[in-house]
Design a protein around this motif. Structure first.
Motif, short mmCIF file in Angstrom:
data_model
loop_
_atom_site.label_atom_id
_atom_site.label_comp_id
_atom_site.label_asym_id
_atom_site.label_seq_id
_atom_site.Cartn_x
_atom_site.Cartn_y
_atom_site.Cartn_z
N PHE A 174 0.93 -1.16 0.11
CA PHE A 174 0.02 0.08 -0.04
C PHE A 174 0.94 1.38 -0.20
O PHE A 174 0.47 1.97 -0.65
CB PHE A 174 -1.17 0.09 1.11
CG PHE A 174 -1.76 1.21 1.45
CD1 PHE A 174 -3.00 1.39 0.75
CD2 PHE A 174 -1.27 2.08 2.34
CE1 PHE A 174 -3.43 2.58 0.69
CE2 PHE A 174 -2.02 3.35 2.51
CZ PHE A 174 -3.26 3.67 1.88
N ILE A 175 2.05 1.32 0.80
CA ILE A 175 2.65 2.34 0.92
C ILE A 175 3.70 2.51 -0.27
O ILE A 175 4.06 3.73 -0.61
CB ILE A 175 3.47 2.44 1.99
CG1 ILE A 175 2.54 2.47 3.37
CG2 ILE A 175 4.65 3.39 2.13
CD1 ILE A 175 3.50 2.61 4.86
N SER A 176 4.09 1.37 -1.00
CA SER A 176 5.08 1.36 -1.97
C SER A 176 4.75 2.30 -3.11
O SER A 176 3.63 2.63 -3.42
CB SER A 176 5.14 -0.17 -2.42
OG SER A 176 6.12 -0.35 -3.66
N SER A 177 5.95 2.92 -3.61
CA SER A 177 5.59 3.70 -4.86
C SER A 177 7.11 3.67 -5.51
O SER A 177 8.22 3.61 -5.16
CB SER A 177 5.56 5.16 -4.33
OG SER A 177 5.46 5.89 -5.61
N PRO B 256 10.36 7.82 -5.94
CA PRO B 256 11.10 8.08 -4.81
C PRO B 256 10.61 9.28 -3.99
O PRO B 256 10.47 9.15 -2.67
CB PRO B 256 12.52 8.45 -5.11
CG PRO B 256 12.79 7.66 -6.26
CD PRO B 256 11.40 7.91 -7.09
N GLU B 257 10.25 10.57 -4.54
CA GLU B 257 9.59 11.35 -3.77
C GLU B 257 8.34 11.08 -2.99
O GLU B 257 8.09 11.72 -2.02
CB GLU B 257 9.42 12.64 -4.94
CG GLU B 257 8.81 13.89 -4.24
CD GLU B 257 8.30 14.88 -5.39
OE1 GLU B 257 7.74 15.79 -4.99
OE2 GLU B 257 8.79 14.84 -6.46
N LYS B 258 7.68 10.51 -3.82
CA LYS B 258 6.16 10.27 -3.09
C LYS B 258 6.26 9.00 -2.08
O LYS B 258 5.79 9.32 -1.12
CB LYS B 258 5.43 9.33 -4.20
CG LYS B 258 5.09 10.27 -5.62
CD LYS B 258 4.56 11.61 -5.10
CE LYS B 258 4.07 12.37 -6.51
NZ LYS B 258 5.21 12.82 -7.45
N VAL C 146 6.10 7.94 3.74
CA VAL C 146 6.72 7.62 4.86
C VAL C 146 7.09 8.35 5.86
O VAL C 146 6.84 8.15 7.03
CB VAL C 146 8.02 6.29 4.49
CG1 VAL C 146 8.90 5.95 5.81
CG2 VAL C 146 7.56 5.31 3.80
N LEU C 147 7.79 9.57 5.56
CA LEU C 147 7.93 10.43 6.57
C LEU C 147 6.89 11.18 7.23
O LEU C 147 6.94 11.37 8.39
CB LEU C 147 8.94 11.63 5.66
CG LEU C 147 9.40 12.71 6.65
CD1 LEU C 147 10.40 11.95 7.85
CD2 LEU C 147 10.31 13.61 5.93
N GLY C 148 5.93 11.30 6.43
CA GLY C 148 4.80 11.98 6.90
C GLY C 148 3.80 11.02 8.03
O GLY C 148 3.44 11.63 9.04
#
Length: 415
Positions: free
Chosen positions: A208-211, A214-216, A221-223
């Motif tokens: 679900f988190i994967s993209s 790299p920017e997204k 992840v950081l947010g």
């Protein structure tokens, strides 16, 4: 004008940190003591006090702690943590008894009270995963038979922090038994839930988190990490624990990509964190605590050696490997400073505890690599002098180690 002063001050701090980091690399040494010394140089009572950037550095220090713990969580899968807990729980208990209790006893003997005892117990308990990983790589010991034993103890310490930090937060907040018990129950429930969800649904979460962008991926992840850390802090569970749990929940390719993306940010803000801790310590207060810090450092150096020796012996490691395991565990670093920093910022302990922790970490982050290199040769000479047989060669075998050791982080993996 204020903006210009901020840019000049913060730019100078970052430049100095970069130069110190390069100097540490040339010496093949951890940059942590140099960053602490830089903080002492820039802070109140230092040579160059800061006026326009200290507030931003404080915020950066908080982000540094969050990123340190996030990256630590990314090093392990939930399965790894559960496996290590089942297999090496007894070694973790011995590690706690031998290394946390001296810190607690020292705080009580110095008259600092039970709250400081809880804090100093954590400071003396946890080894520095980052420093130890680098030392093992520099000495070419990643494939030694004792290396998995060292790693297991570090993993257990890291996992224990997910329980210890909420307890510490409650104690520092002055919560009663009921509130403290509730905070601990929330923390244990969160850790258990995250481990369960990560074991069963880790791939789904990561997918679900994967993209591919790299920017997204970095922003998501950081947010997520900062959001979870903030909620955890609001619940008095500790922002660090929240970040650690986010890291555990991610696995596979997502964890690998996130690790590479966040490593430069982690190194920057972790360095800022160490500087901020130095800023909050008046250099003139260190000489008064230098003697007890030295005594405590020597004592806990010996107890860490005993911990590694016992754990390696229990795992069937030969005599030489036992001493190497003990010497490798001596260094303290990032977690000790995180723990002391929480206490100092809360203002719930004796003011001398901050300088004490600074001096203690400075001593052991320097003595740690020396102990890793020379503990086994010194033990060999002593045993030979006493007329005892000592193995002439050391056995090696391929060892499967986590990324915490293989990648040899420059500032800290974690622990």
């Amino acid at each position: 004008m204020h903006s210009a002063v901020f840019l000049i001050e913060f730019g100078a701090v970052v430049l100095v940190l970069g130069l110190l980091g390069r100097f540490a690399v040339r010496l093949k040494f951890s940059p942590i003591p140099l960053y602490l010394l830089a903080g002492l140089l820039f802070g109140a009572g230092g040579v160059v006090p800061l006026a326009g950037s200290e507030e931003f550095i404080e915020v950066g220090a908080e982000i540094g702690v969050v990123l340190l713990l996030l990256m630590l969580g990314l090093e392990y899968t939930a399965g790894d943590l559960v496996g290590h807990l089942k297999t090496h729980a007894r070694a973790g208990g011995v590690d706690f008894l031998l290394n946390a209790l001296p810190g607690a006893a020292a705080a009580l003997l110095l008259g600092w009270g039970p709250v400081a005892a809880v804090v100093l117990a954590g400071v003396t308990w946890v080894s520095s995963s980052g420093v130890i990983a680098k030392v093992l790589g520099d000495l070419g010991r990643l494939g030694n038979r004792e290396s998995p034993v060292i790693l297991s103890i570090l993993v257990l310490e890291d996992l224990a922090m997910a329980i210890y930090l909420p307890i510490l937060t409650a104690v520092l907040a002055g919560s009663g038994w009921l509130a403290g018990g509730l905070t601990l129950a929330i923390a244990l429930g969160a850790v258990g839930t995250v481990l369960l969800v990560a074991v069963r649904y880790g791939r789904v979460i990561s997918r679900f988190i994967s993209s591919d962008d790299p920017e997204k991926l970095l922003l998501v992840v950081l947010g997520t990490t900062l959001l979870v850390a903030g909620v955890a802090q609001q619940l008095q569970v500790s922002a660090a624990v929240g970040a650690f749990l986010v890291g555990i929940a991610l696995s596979g390719e997502v964890a690998e990509n996130t690790h590479h993306l966040l490593m430069p940010l982690r190194d920057l803000f972790a360095a800022v964190f160490f500087v901020f801790f130095g800023l909050s310590t008046d250099p003139s207060t260190i000489p008064s605590v230098l003697l007890p810090a030295f005594v405590l450092a020597v004592l806990t150096l010996l107890t860490k050696v005993a911990t590694g020796y016992w754990a390696a012996r229990r795992s069937g490691i030969a005599e030489r490997g036992r001493w190497r395991a003990g010497g490798a565990l001596v260094a303290r670093g990032e977690f000790s400073i995180v723990i002391a920093g929480l206490a100092v910022s809360a203002g719930a302990v004796d003011p001398s505890l901050g300088p004490m922790a600074t001096a203690y970490v400075l001593l052991l982050v320097v003595l740690g690599p020396l102990a890793a290199r020379f503990t086994e040769p010194v033990a060999q000479r002593v045993m030979t002098w006493r007329g005892k047989d000592y193995p002439a060669t050391a056995s090696r075998r391929p060892a499967v180690l986590s990324r915490a050791v293989e990648q040899e982080p420059s500032v800290a993996a974690s622990d």
